[in-house]
Design an enzyme around this catalytic site. Structure first.
Site, PDB file in Angstrom:
ATOM      1  N   GLU A 137       0.784  -1.076   0.147  1.00  0.00           N
ATOM      2  CA  GLU A 137      -0.027  -0.110  -0.315  1.00  0.00           C
ATOM      3  C   GLU A 137       0.557   0.872   0.203  1.00  0.00           C
ATOM      4  O   GLU A 137       1.788   1.000   0.172  1.00  0.00           O
ATOM      5  CB  GLU A 137      -0.731  -0.161   0.814  1.00  0.00           C
ATOM      6  CG  GLU A 137      -2.006  -0.892   1.807  1.00  0.00           C
ATOM      7  CD  GLU A 137      -2.590  -1.218   2.447  1.00  0.00           C
ATOM      8  OE1 GLU A 137      -3.956  -2.006   2.918  1.00  0.00           O
ATOM      9  OE2 GLU A 137      -2.180  -1.023   3.256  1.00  0.00           O
ATOM     10  N   CYS A 193       3.172   8.643   1.846  1.00  0.00           N
ATOM     11  CA  CYS A 193       3.529   8.063   2.021  1.00  0.00           C
ATOM     12  C   CYS A 193       4.129   6.701   1.290  1.00  0.00           C
ATOM     13  O   CYS A 193       3.018   5.733   0.474  1.00  0.00           O
ATOM     14  CB  CYS A 193       3.051   7.440   3.233  1.00  0.00           C
ATOM     15  SG  CYS A 193       3.459   6.384   4.215  1.00  0.00           S
ATOM     16  N   CYS A 242       7.475  -6.314   6.517  1.00  0.00           N
ATOM     17  CA  CYS A 242       8.701  -6.123   7.315  1.00  0.00           C
ATOM     18  C   CYS A 242       9.649  -7.042   8.395  1.00  0.00           C
ATOM     19  O   CYS A 242       8.763  -7.705   8.951  1.00  0.00           O
ATOM     20  CB  CYS A 242       8.406  -4.665   7.754  1.00  0.00           C
ATOM     21  SG  CYS A 242      10.298  -3.914   8.710  1.00  0.00           S
ATOM     22  N   CYS A 278       8.374  -5.220  15.382  1.00  0.00           N
ATOM     23  CA  CYS A 278       7.623  -4.607  16.537  1.00  0.00           C
ATOM     24  C   CYS A 278       6.369  -4.665  16.722  1.00  0.00           C
ATOM     25  O   CYS A 278       5.420  -4.807  15.686  1.00  0.00           O
ATOM     26  CB  CYS A 278       7.968  -2.589  15.696  1.00  0.00           C
ATOM     27  SG  CYS A 278       9.706  -1.767  14.820  1.00  0.00           S
ATOM     28  N   CYS A 317       3.279  -2.549  14.995  1.00  0.00           N
ATOM     29  CA  CYS A 317       3.078  -2.369  13.805  1.00  0.00           C
ATOM     30  C   CYS A 317       2.317  -3.212  13.538  1.00  0.00           C
ATOM     31  O   CYS A 317       2.612  -4.220  12.956  1.00  0.00           O
ATOM     32  CB  CYS A 317       4.652  -1.904  12.924  1.00  0.00           C
ATOM     33  SG  CYS A 317       4.543  -1.737  11.456  1.00  0.00           S
ATOM     34  N   CYS A 338      -0.246   6.078   9.755  1.00  0.00           N
ATOM     35  CA  CYS A 338       1.231   5.155  10.826  1.00  0.00           C
ATOM     36  C   CYS A 338       0.674   3.657  11.310  1.00  0.00           C
ATOM     37  O   CYS A 338      -0.080   4.005  11.798  1.00  0.00           O
ATOM     38  CB  CYS A 338       2.187   5.445  11.116  1.00  0.00           C
ATOM     39  SG  CYS A 338       1.846   7.691  10.457  1.00  0.00           S
TER      40      CYS A 338
HETATM   41  N1  SAH Z   1      10.013   1.125   9.199  1.00  0.00           N
HETATM   42  C1  SAH Z   1      10.610   2.006   9.445  1.00  0.00           C
HETATM   43  C2  SAH Z   1       8.794   2.978   8.157  1.00  0.00           C
HETATM   44  C3  SAH Z   1       7.701   2.540   8.277  1.00  0.00           C
HETATM   45  S1  SAH Z   1       7.206   2.930   9.001  1.00  0.00           S
HETATM   46  C4  SAH Z   1       9.998   3.064  10.425  1.00  0.00           C
HETATM   47  O1  SAH Z   1      10.149   2.160  11.316  1.00  0.00           O
HETATM   48  O2  SAH Z   1      10.746   4.394  10.505  1.00  0.00           O
HETATM   49  C5  SAH Z   1       5.840   4.787   9.912  1.00  0.00           C
HETATM   50  C6  SAH Z   1       5.319   5.452  11.441  1.00  0.00           C
HETATM   51  O3  SAH Z   1       5.302   4.560  11.365  1.00  0.00           O
HETATM   52  C7  SAH Z   1       6.756   4.935  11.781  1.00  0.00           C
HETATM   53  O4  SAH Z   1       8.016   5.989  12.749  1.00  0.00           O
HETATM   54  C8  SAH Z   1       6.844   3.984  12.840  1.00  0.00           C
HETATM   55  O5  SAH Z   1       6.687   3.257  14.224  1.00  0.00           O
HETATM   56  C9  SAH Z   1       5.087   4.031  13.213  1.00  0.00           C
HETATM   57  N2  SAH Z   1       3.909   3.087  13.038  1.00  0.00           N
HETATM   58  C10 SAH Z   1       3.858   2.336  13.269  1.00  0.00           C
HETATM   59  N3  SAH Z   1       2.282   1.219  13.743  1.00  0.00           N
HETATM   60  C11 SAH Z   1       2.441   1.974  14.319  1.00  0.00           C
HETATM   61  C12 SAH Z   1       1.079   2.116  15.285  1.00  0.00           C
HETATM   62  N4  SAH Z   1       0.074   1.541  15.176  1.00  0.00           N
HETATM   63  N5  SAH Z   1       0.474   3.818  15.363  1.00  0.00           N
HETATM   64  C13 SAH Z   1       0.488   4.697  14.951  1.00  0.00           C
HETATM   65  N6  SAH Z   1       2.619   4.516  14.441  1.00  0.00           N
HETATM   66  C14 SAH Z   1       3.135   4.010  14.256  1.00  0.00           C
HETATM   67 FE1  SF4 Z   2       8.776  -2.339  10.010  1.00  0.00          FE
HETATM   68 FE2  SF4 Z   2       6.446  -1.489  11.166  1.00  0.00          FE
HETATM   69 FE3  SF4 Z   2       9.154  -1.723  12.755  1.00  0.00          FE
HETATM   70 FE4  SF4 Z   2       8.900   0.105  10.489  1.00  0.00          FE
HETATM   71  S1  SF4 Z   2       7.615  -0.026  12.834  1.00  0.00           S
HETATM   72  S2  SF4 Z   2       9.729  -1.155  11.416  1.00  0.00           S
HETATM   73  S3  SF4 Z   2       7.334  -0.922   9.111  1.00  0.00           S
HETATM   74  S4  SF4 Z   2       7.820  -3.415  12.034  1.00  0.00           S
END
Ligand code: SAH
Ligand code: SF4
Length: 362
Positions: A90, A116, A123, A127, A130, A347
């Protein structure tokens, strides 16, 4: 078959030469791709039939199809792209600021648009908060697939080629785990003969892959760096972001200090605020201490809920207090109310759609 979006202007010139054509045809082709958003070689009337035949034999223009498009009440649009190997990912089109008009209808300020982008399908970082991580890792996107996201969003919105847009690698994936393709895509996207997007308008967001932050710094592309911080001590950060067990906060901060930053810019620290986890004033104080001496700005992102995850969205008053505290102490802090929350485009809410792929045209 290889996508034309995978080729830099130099690659296209080399290709033209290898086929017995003059290198200037590559610039004409580049203009069809990036100024007129051509979807096939048909109609590229200033290119010879012979050259077009070679292109059709060796490349395709479009490789991605738009499987679905969802519009948010805040005018954000989420695009589901389908790849030739039948995966999906996406991208999100966001109107950050609408066009401002004066009372006579004259334009005071142009709208601010941000795309975006995804860099991977899934990934590997994992995390815990996420949605992308929940789907696991499928594969890296190719440079051409990254470039094609931008061209498609520009085409879909009838944007002038010269219209300024910001790009953020904050969609699916960890861009620094797909470094070569991301850097190659940035080279193509910023080419003055093509989309000509200034690297200053491109932000790479990373969970903190320290050696690759150094590699990116060494290229000195002028891109903006955003760090997903989310926690101010190693114990909590390692729980939330497993990558912290490999590259801890100290290693990360040292890498940021080594990174070449434009004198007019700051490193952006994204701080996901999760209820009763990292939203206290004590966390704000520790954050201030951690970033002391860095040219930093903090972007607070209230956690966007995912039905399958146990975390909760924080109390917005508490987030505002967190922001006020940092601003009062002189650390620039903004609050990001994510776009596209109602369509799960915010995000951390992007993931591969494994079931119910809508393949039909939108
Ligand atoms: N992998 C990279 C970029 C993609 S994620 C990274 O982690 O930076 C983009 C942003 O969305 C990151 O700051 C991530 O931590 C945030 N994010 C992930 N899950 C989220 C959630 N459930 N609510 C808000 N932001 C989130
Ligand atoms: Fe990967 Fe999601 Fe962590 Fe970004 S926030 S590094 S997309 S697992």
């Amino acid at each position: 078959m290889r996508s034309l979006y995978d080729l830099s202007l130099k690659d296209l010139q080399d290709y033209a030469l290898s086929q017995g054509f003059k290198p200037f045809v590559a610039k004409q082709l580049f203009s069809w791709l990036y100024h007129r958003y051509a979807t096939s070689t048909t109609g590229m009337h200033n290119l010879s039939k012979a050259f077009r035949a070679c292109l059709d034999r060796d490349f395709c223009v479009q490789t991605l199809s738009v499987g679905a498009k969802e519009c948010s009440t805040d005018k954000s649009e989420k695009y589901l792209f389908i790849t030739p190997d039948r995966h999906s990912f996406e991208s999100v089109f966001m109107v950050m600021k609408p066009t401002q008009l004066d009372k006579d209808g004259q334009i005071l300020a142009q709208e601010k648009l941000t795309f975006c982008l995804s860099s991977q399908i899934g990934c590997k970082v994992g995390c815990v908060f996420c949605a992308t991580a929940r789907g696991g890792f499928v594969r890296d996107l190719k440079a051409g697939e990254i470039v094609e996201q931008v061209v498609t969003l520009k085409r879909e919105h009838n944007l002038e080629p010269t219209k300024g847009i910001n790009l953020v690698f904050m969609g699916m994936g960890e861009p620094l785990h797909n470094f070569n393709e991301v850097v190659k895509a940035i080279g193509i996207l910023s080419d003055p003969h093509g989309l000509n997007i200034s690297t200053r308008r491109i932000t790479i967001s990373t969970s903190g892959v320290v050696p690759v932050i150094d590699a990116l710094g060494a290229l000195d592309l002028g891109v903006q760096l955003a760090i997903s911080l989310h926690a101010v001590n190693d114990a909590l950060r390692s729980k939330l972001m497993p990558i912290n067990k490999t590259y801890n906060l100290e290693a990360l901060i040292q890498a940021i200090k080594r990174f070449p930053i434009d004198t007019r810019k700051r490193v952006m620290f994204e701080y996901l605020v999760i209820k009763d986890c990292n939203d206290g004033l004590e966390h704000a104080k520790a954050l201030l201490k951690l970033l002391n001496g860095l040219k930093a700005k903090v972007n607070l992102i209230p956690y966007n809920p995912n039905p399958s995850l146990k975390f909760e969205r924080p109390d917005l008053d508490k987030v505002a207090q967190f922001a006020d505290f940092l601003n009062q102490k002189g650390l620039l802090c903004t609050l990001r109310i994510s776009k596209g929350l109602d369509i799960s485009a915010a995000c951390g809410q992007l993931r591969e759609k494994k079931q119910g792929l809508a393949i039909s045209a939108v």
